[in-house]
Motif scaffolding. Structure first.
Motif, PDB file in Angstrom:
ATOM      1  N   PRO A  74      44.440  46.601  54.566  1.00 28.59           N
ATOM      2  CA  PRO A  74      44.495  47.798  53.844  1.00 28.59           C
ATOM      3  C   PRO A  74      43.464  48.855  54.142  1.00 28.59           C
ATOM      4  CG  PRO A  74      43.345  46.408  52.046  1.00 28.59           C
ATOM      5  CD  PRO A  74      43.829  45.518  53.753  1.00 28.59           C
ATOM      6  N   ILE A  75      43.149  50.034  54.692  1.00 26.70           N
ATOM      7  CA  ILE A  75      42.962  50.617  55.451  1.00 26.70           C
ATOM      8  C   ILE A  75      42.003  51.736  53.381  1.00 26.70           C
ATOM      9  CG2 ILE A  75      42.757  53.185  56.242  1.00 26.70           C
ATOM     10  CD1 ILE A  75      44.077  50.828  57.475  1.00 26.70           C
ATOM     11  N   ILE A  76      40.490  51.391  53.837  1.00 23.07           N
ATOM     12  CA  ILE A  76      39.498  51.179  52.578  1.00 23.07           C
ATOM     13  C   ILE A  76      38.637  51.923  53.302  1.00 23.07           C
ATOM     14  CG2 ILE A  76      38.155  50.031  50.450  1.00 23.07           C
ATOM     15  CD1 ILE A  76      40.311  48.140  51.193  1.00 23.07           C
ATOM     16  N   THR A  77      37.940  53.066  52.633  1.00 18.26           N
ATOM     17  CA  THR A  77      36.861  53.715  53.333  1.00 18.26           C
ATOM     18  C   THR A  77      35.591  53.558  52.912  1.00 18.26           C
ATOM     19  OG1 THR A  77      36.264  54.973  51.238  1.00 18.26           O
ATOM     20  CG2 THR A  77      37.595  56.435  52.545  1.00 18.26           C
ATOM     21  N   ASN A  78      35.713  52.463  51.830  1.00 12.26           N
ATOM     22  CA  ASN A  78      33.852  51.510  51.650  1.00 12.26           C
ATOM     23  C   ASN A  78      34.891  50.077  51.579  1.00 12.26           C
ATOM     24  OD1 ASN A  78      31.500  51.215  50.854  1.00 12.26           O
ATOM     25  ND2 ASN A  78      31.985  52.495  48.852  1.00 12.26           N
ATOM     26  N   VAL A  79      34.824  49.555  52.685  1.00 11.81           N
ATOM     27  CA  VAL A  79      35.008  47.967  52.461  1.00 11.81           C
ATOM     28  C   VAL A  79      34.210  47.465  51.517  1.00 11.81           C
ATOM     29  CG1 VAL A  79      35.533  46.002  53.339  1.00 11.81           C
ATOM     30  CG2 VAL A  79      36.537  48.114  54.611  1.00 11.81           C
ATOM     31  N   PHE A  80      32.989  48.095  51.526  1.00 12.01           N
ATOM     32  CA  PHE A  80      32.211  47.108  50.552  1.00 12.01           C
ATOM     33  C   PHE A  80      31.700  46.981  49.842  1.00 12.01           C
ATOM     34  CE2 PHE A  80      30.274  46.896  55.719  1.00 12.01           C
ATOM     35  CZ  PHE A  80      30.492  45.876  56.682  1.00 12.01           C
ATOM     36  N   GLY A  81      31.313  48.537  49.761  1.00 15.78           N
ATOM     37  CA  GLY A  81      31.213  48.548  48.141  1.00 15.78           C
ATOM     38  C   GLY A  81      32.852  48.271  47.203  1.00 15.78           C
ATOM     39  N   THR A  82      33.732  48.637  47.683  1.00  8.02           N
ATOM     40  CA  THR A  82      34.981  48.039  46.996  1.00  8.02           C
ATOM     41  C   THR A  82      35.156  46.382  46.971  1.00  8.02           C
ATOM     42  OG1 THR A  82      36.597  49.326  48.125  1.00  8.02           O
ATOM     43  CG2 THR A  82      37.835  47.447  47.809  1.00  8.02           C
ATOM     44  N   ALA A  83      34.287  45.736  47.803  1.00  4.46           N
ATOM     45  CA  ALA A  83      34.160  43.911  47.235  1.00  4.46           C
ATOM     46  C   ALA A  83      33.077  43.205  46.592  1.00  4.46           C
ATOM     47  CB  ALA A  83      34.683  43.746  49.114  1.00  4.46           C
ATOM     48  N   HIS A  84      32.447  44.360  47.179  1.00  3.33           N
ATOM     49  CA  HIS A  84      31.250  44.464  46.043  1.00  3.33           C
ATOM     50  C   HIS A  84      31.743  44.254  44.426  1.00  3.33           C
ATOM     51  CE1 HIS A  84      27.451  44.925  43.826  1.00  3.33           C
ATOM     52  NE2 HIS A  84      26.651  44.154  44.014  1.00  3.33           N
ATOM     53  N   ALA A  85      32.869  45.635  43.922  1.00  6.21           N
ATOM     54  CA  ALA A  85      33.180  45.786  43.128  1.00  6.21           C
ATOM     55  C   ALA A  85      33.740  44.683  42.501  1.00  6.21           C
ATOM     56  CB  ALA A  85      34.001  46.793  42.595  1.00  6.21           C
ATOM     57  N   GLN A  86      34.917  43.773  44.013  1.00  3.20           N
ATOM     58  CA  GLN A  86      36.115  43.049  42.360  1.00  3.20           C
ATOM     59  C   GLN A  86      34.722  41.503  42.429  1.00  3.20           C
ATOM     60  OE1 GLN A  86      39.243  43.776  43.218  1.00  3.20           O
ATOM     61  NE2 GLN A  86      38.618  45.686  43.156  1.00  3.20           N
ATOM     62  N   TRP A  87      34.188  41.467  43.624  1.00  2.00           N
ATOM     63  CA  TRP A  87      33.459  39.661  43.336  1.00  2.00           C
ATOM     64  C   TRP A  87      32.618  40.367  42.460  1.00  2.00           C
ATOM     65  CZ3 TRP A  87      34.330  34.990  45.224  1.00  2.00           C
ATOM     66  CH2 TRP A  87      33.197  34.176  44.826  1.00  2.00           C
ATOM     67  N   GLY A  88      31.714  41.076  41.759  1.00  2.00           N
ATOM     68  CA  GLY A  88      31.250  41.701  40.927  1.00  2.00           C
ATOM     69  C   GLY A  88      32.075  41.379  39.501  1.00  2.00           C
ATOM     70  N   ASN A  89      33.400  41.859  39.299  1.00  2.00           N
ATOM     71  CA  ASN A  89      33.814  41.690  38.286  1.00  2.00           C
ATOM     72  C   ASN A  89      34.318  40.285  37.708  1.00  2.00           C
ATOM     73  OD1 ASN A  89      34.765  44.178  38.235  1.00  2.00           O
ATOM     74  ND2 ASN A  89      36.535  44.663  39.117  1.00  2.00           N
ATOM     75  N   LEU A  90      34.931  39.454  39.005  1.00  2.00           N
ATOM     76  CA  LEU A  90      34.970  38.156  39.071  1.00  2.00           C
ATOM     77  C   LEU A  90      33.549  37.056  38.534  1.00  2.00           C
ATOM     78  CD1 LEU A  90      36.816  37.224  42.661  1.00  2.00           C
ATOM     79  CD2 LEU A  90      37.446  37.532  39.811  1.00  2.00           C
ATOM     80  N   VAL A  91      32.475  37.678  38.760  1.00  2.00           N
ATOM     81  CA  VAL A  91      31.476  37.168  38.229  1.00  2.00           C
ATOM     82  C   VAL A  91      31.296  37.757  36.503  1.00  2.00           C
ATOM     83  CG1 VAL A  91      28.812  37.073  37.951  1.00  2.00           C
ATOM     84  CG2 VAL A  91      30.314  36.920  40.543  1.00  2.00           C
TER      85      VAL A  91
END
Length: 165
Positions: free
Chosen positions: A108-125
């Protein structure tokens, strides 16, 4: 959903979107719900931990049904609204995490890859912490949580340009 254009309008019970703009909108929507309800989740987790560790540190890993009644009663002094908001927060964490899981195998084309990944991982934690808590565990389906972990790790593989099995 009257604020959303007809093309991107969705029902809260819809499966994850298959196009990036709809997925981003849903992730933002559910992410705002996570931010709204997360304090109630934290309040329950903190109080639950304090009560169990104060009574007996061995109670930290005991299922709800095996906890002494006085601990169960003490935690339920929290207002019902806090419990309701925590339950909405858990649903929001799940929905926000899976918002990008319907996009297929293309990167996917996402403007903030790191922010998106961080949010996803934070949700899982946070979901994992809820699953480990005897009071909040009842709102999380173990196979669903496992599936979220696998799909989110696969999503991370797409972000870096390779698929993770």
């Amino acid at each position: 959903m009257s604020w959303v254009g007809p093309m991107y309008r969705f029902d809260e019970d819809d499966p994850p979107a298959s196009d990036i703009l709809s997925a981003r909108l849903r992730a933002k929507y559910w992410g705002s719900q996570v931010i709204t309800y997360r304090p109630c989740i934290k309040q329950i987790l903190d109080l639950s931990y304090r009560l169990r560790s104060k009574a007996n540190p061995s109670l930290l890993h005991v299922p709800y049904s095996d906890l002494p009644q006085e601990i169960r009663d003490e935690l339920h002094v929290l207002p019902q609204e806090t419990w309701d908001h925590a339950q909405k927060g858990i649903r929001s964490l799940i929905e926000s995490t899976q918002a990008f899981h319907g996009l297929g195998d293309k990167r996917p084309i996402i403007t903030n890859v790191f922010g998106t990944a961080h949010a996803q991982w934070g949700n899982l934690v946070v979901l994992a912490a809820c699953y480990c808590d005897p009071f909040l565990r009842q709102h999380i389906d173990a196979p669903k949580l496992r599936d979220l972990y696998h799909k989110t790790i696969g999503f991370f593989g797409k972000l870096r340009g390779t698929l993770v099995p």
